[in-house]
Design a protein around this motif. Sequence first.
Motif, short mmCIF file in Angstrom:
data_model
loop_
_atom_site.label_atom_id
_atom_site.label_comp_id
_atom_site.label_asym_id
_atom_site.label_seq_id
_atom_site.Cartn_x
_atom_site.Cartn_y
_atom_site.Cartn_z
N ARG A 55 -18.03 56.21 11.37
CA ARG A 55 -16.67 56.69 11.93
C ARG A 55 -16.67 57.59 13.38
O ARG A 55 -15.53 57.55 13.99
N THR A 56 -17.64 58.05 13.81
CA THR A 56 -17.88 58.69 14.98
C THR A 56 -17.40 58.05 15.91
O THR A 56 -16.48 58.46 16.77
N PRO A 57 -17.95 56.77 16.63
CA PRO A 57 -17.38 56.13 17.62
C PRO A 57 -15.80 55.78 17.57
O PRO A 57 -15.09 55.77 18.52
N VAL A 58 -15.40 55.37 16.23
CA VAL A 58 -14.05 55.14 16.15
C VAL A 58 -13.17 56.36 16.45
O VAL A 58 -12.12 56.08 17.12
N ARG A 59 -13.65 57.29 16.03
CA ARG A 59 -12.95 58.78 16.27
C ARG A 59 -12.75 58.86 17.79
O ARG A 59 -11.62 59.22 18.27
N GLU A 60 -13.83 58.65 18.45
CA GLU A 60 -13.86 58.64 19.89
C GLU A 60 -12.76 57.80 20.83
O GLU A 60 -12.02 58.29 21.49
N ALA A 61 -13.00 56.66 20.06
CA ALA A 61 -11.87 55.63 20.55
C ALA A 61 -10.46 56.01 20.27
O ALA A 61 -9.52 55.93 21.25
N PHE A 62 -10.12 56.64 18.91
CA PHE A 62 -8.61 57.07 18.74
C PHE A 62 -8.05 58.07 19.75
O PHE A 62 -7.26 58.12 20.00
N LEU A 63 -9.29 58.84 19.92
CA LEU A 63 -8.89 60.18 20.72
C LEU A 63 -8.28 59.73 22.31
O LEU A 63 -7.26 59.93 22.79
N ARG A 64 -9.20 58.75 22.75
CA ARG A 64 -8.91 58.01 23.92
C ARG A 64 -7.82 57.40 23.89
O ARG A 64 -6.76 57.40 25.08
N LEU A 65 -7.52 56.50 22.96
CA LEU A 65 -6.08 55.88 22.86
C LEU A 65 -4.98 56.95 22.51
O LEU A 65 -3.70 56.42 23.13
N GLU A 66 -5.10 58.04 21.82
CA GLU A 66 -4.23 58.98 21.86
C GLU A 66 -3.63 59.63 23.12
O GLU A 66 -2.53 59.70 23.68
N THR A 67 -4.87 59.72 23.90
CA THR A 67 -4.49 60.34 25.38
C THR A 67 -3.76 59.15 26.23
O THR A 67 -2.96 59.70 27.07
N GLY A 69 -1.48 57.31 25.12
CA GLY A 69 -0.39 57.04 24.55
C GLY A 69 -0.01 56.15 23.33
O GLY A 69 1.03 55.64 23.32
N TRP A 70 -1.10 55.37 23.06
CA TRP A 70 -1.01 54.09 22.34
C TRP A 70 -1.09 54.64 20.87
O TRP A 70 -0.45 53.82 19.95
N LEU A 71 -1.75 55.74 20.62
CA LEU A 71 -1.81 56.28 19.23
C LEU A 71 -1.30 57.50 18.92
O LEU A 71 -1.31 58.34 19.85
N ARG A 72 -1.04 58.19 17.73
CA ARG A 72 -0.60 59.44 17.66
C ARG A 72 -1.46 59.73 16.22
O ARG A 72 -1.35 59.07 15.40
N LYS A 76 -6.57 63.94 8.81
CA LYS A 76 -6.84 63.42 7.13
C LYS A 76 -5.84 62.12 6.67
O LYS A 76 -5.94 61.80 5.56
N ARG A 77 -5.21 61.91 7.75
CA ARG A 77 -4.19 60.52 7.34
C ARG A 77 -4.50 59.44 8.25
O ARG A 77 -4.14 58.17 7.64
N GLY A 78 -4.84 59.50 9.26
CA GLY A 78 -5.19 58.26 10.34
C GLY A 78 -4.33 58.48 11.55
O GLY A 78 -4.16 59.52 12.17
N ALA A 79 -4.17 57.27 12.04
CA ALA A 79 -3.38 57.16 13.30
C ALA A 79 -2.23 56.29 13.34
O ALA A 79 -2.34 55.13 12.85
N LEU A 80 -1.09 56.67 13.97
CA LEU A 80 0.24 55.83 14.06
C LEU A 80 0.21 55.18 15.40
O LEU A 80 0.09 55.75 16.39
#
Length: 231
Positions: A55-67, A69-72, A76-80
């Motif tokens: 999950r660690t690299p996925v978490r990094e990817a999610f943070l980048r995608l949030e920056t 503007g693609w994800l929020r 403990k729930r995930g990403a929208l």
Amino acid sequence: MLSKTATLALPAPPKATPAAEKAYRHVKQLVLTDELPGGTMVSEGDIAARLTMSRTPVREAFLRLETEGWLRLYPKRGALVVPVAAGEAQSVVDARLLLEVHAVEALRNRDERERLEARLRASIDQQRDALDRGDIDAYAEHDTEFHLTIVAGGGNPLLTSFYVTLRERQRRMVARSLWRDEGRARAFVDQHEHLAAAVGAGAVAEFRVALRRHLDHAHLPERAAEAGEAR
């Protein structure tokens, strides 16, 4: 006080690990092709399992995608997946119309117009080939490249760079508007033929009208339908 030749050294962004880069590209592709539509919740665990990684690299990817503007992210729930904002399609259409029409106006002579028309017709051949193979995603990429070719043909690198920043939003909107409808995609390619012919003829006014209609049909189908009923 800095001298005229001094430059500010900005820190380089941290380089993503190969696994994080893979996760980033994978999730972004799902968003841009609308396989993860706006409003969808996605978890680190789902993506990690799909890519057989931690999950660690996925978490990094999610943070980048949030920056970007693609994800929020929701702890403990995930990403929208962030939906396309109200009015965003109109804003993109207006920006594209300005940039593409300006590029055609900037063509200085018949040789430039004919060279650009030839590049556009080569792109149209690629679009038709992708549709014949049933590859809507490849078609969407060629569609984006078709319009980028028009802007680049204007010879202004600053405007071309700005247009590039719109490409991913365009690609996502094309995926949303097509809804896997090959018939609509083929109609768009026919409209590309009209645009290419207008470029070659130097018919800027005709190009502007045809482009507005084309963009409305692609990104604002409800408004385009209303216009058709009015006629």
